[in-house]
Design a protein around this motif. Structure first.
Motif, short mmCIF file in Angstrom:
data_model
loop_
_atom_site.label_atom_id
_atom_site.label_comp_id
_atom_site.label_asym_id
_atom_site.label_seq_id
_atom_site.Cartn_x
_atom_site.Cartn_y
_atom_site.Cartn_z
N GLU A 171 0.95 -1.26 0.00
CA GLU A 171 -0.14 0.13 -0.03
C GLU A 171 0.98 1.23 0.03
O GLU A 171 1.99 1.17 0.29
CB GLU A 171 -1.08 0.00 1.19
N GLY A 172 0.34 2.29 -0.35
CA GLY A 172 1.02 3.55 -0.45
C GLY A 172 0.56 4.63 -1.35
O GLY A 172 -0.69 4.34 -1.69
N ASP A 173 1.17 5.78 -1.74
CA ASP A 173 0.83 6.77 -2.58
C ASP A 173 1.34 6.61 -4.06
O ASP A 173 2.42 6.61 -4.13
CB ASP A 173 1.06 8.09 -1.93
N ILE B 47 1.60 9.07 -7.02
CA ILE B 47 1.74 10.53 -7.56
C ILE B 47 1.94 10.60 -9.08
O ILE B 47 2.91 9.89 -9.78
CB ILE B 47 2.99 11.46 -6.76
N LYS C 114 6.05 9.27 -8.57
CA LYS C 114 6.11 8.27 -7.52
C LYS C 114 5.44 7.08 -7.50
O LYS C 114 4.14 7.47 -7.36
CB LYS C 114 6.07 9.03 -6.09
N CYS D 201 0.01 -1.19 -9.17
CA CYS D 201 -0.88 0.05 -8.50
C CYS D 201 -0.57 1.31 -9.40
O CYS D 201 -1.28 2.24 -9.83
CB CYS D 201 -0.25 0.63 -7.33
N ALA E 192 -3.21 3.60 -11.56
CA ALA E 192 -3.42 4.80 -11.31
C ALA E 192 -3.74 5.55 -12.63
O ALA E 192 -4.49 6.35 -12.85
CB ALA E 192 -2.15 5.56 -10.71
N THR F 23 -2.43 12.69 -6.15
CA THR F 23 -2.03 11.57 -5.37
C THR F 23 -3.33 10.71 -5.43
O THR F 23 -4.24 11.05 -5.07
CB THR F 23 -1.56 12.27 -4.10
N ILE F 24 -2.89 9.53 -5.89
CA ILE F 24 -3.83 8.26 -5.53
C ILE F 24 -3.44 7.51 -4.54
O ILE F 24 -2.28 7.10 -4.51
CB ILE F 24 -4.10 7.67 -6.86
N LYS F 25 -4.12 7.39 -3.51
CA LYS F 25 -3.87 6.65 -2.31
C LYS F 25 -4.33 5.03 -2.40
O LYS F 25 -5.71 5.03 -2.40
CB LYS F 25 -4.46 7.10 -1.15
N ARG G 198 -4.65 2.04 -0.18
CA ARG G 198 -4.71 1.37 1.30
C ARG G 198 -5.53 0.01 1.22
O ARG G 198 -6.51 -0.11 0.50
CB ARG G 198 -5.42 2.24 2.06
#
Length: 87
Positions: free
Chosen positions: A13-15, A17, A35, A41, A45, A71-73, A75
């Motif tokens: 999991e994470g962000d 960008i 990023k 993921c 995005a 930024t797409i999170k 989780r």
């Protein structure tokens, strides 16, 4: 957002960008991951960014292209288990 299977398996999991441009017709162009966290993921995005809709951009009768950053999170879903002990 569909959480990628590979990211679920590896508990990632994470962000993410993402930077992109919106042209004068409201179309998305020049998508770049600033990023990423990998494991599918980043691809997800980009898929989400491609689905965004913007109105036509005209500023003082000139066609305008704008840059955006989002930024797409990602989780992991939280699971809660309720149980009862029976004797």
């Amino acid at each position: 957002i569909s959480y990628p299977r590979e990211a679920l398996k590896k508990q990632v999991e994470g962000d993410v960008i993402v930077k992109y441009k919106v042209n004068s017709l409201g179309k998305i162009d020049n998508i770049k991951i600033i990023k990423g966290i990998g494991h599918g993921c980043d691809k997800e995005a980009i898929r989400i960014i491609n689905k965004l809709k913007y109105p036509k951009l005209i500023n003082k009768k000139l066609r305008v292209t704008t840059s955006k950053k989002i930024t797409i999170k990602f989780r992991l879903p939280k699971l809660s288990i309720h149980y009862t002990i029976v004797n």
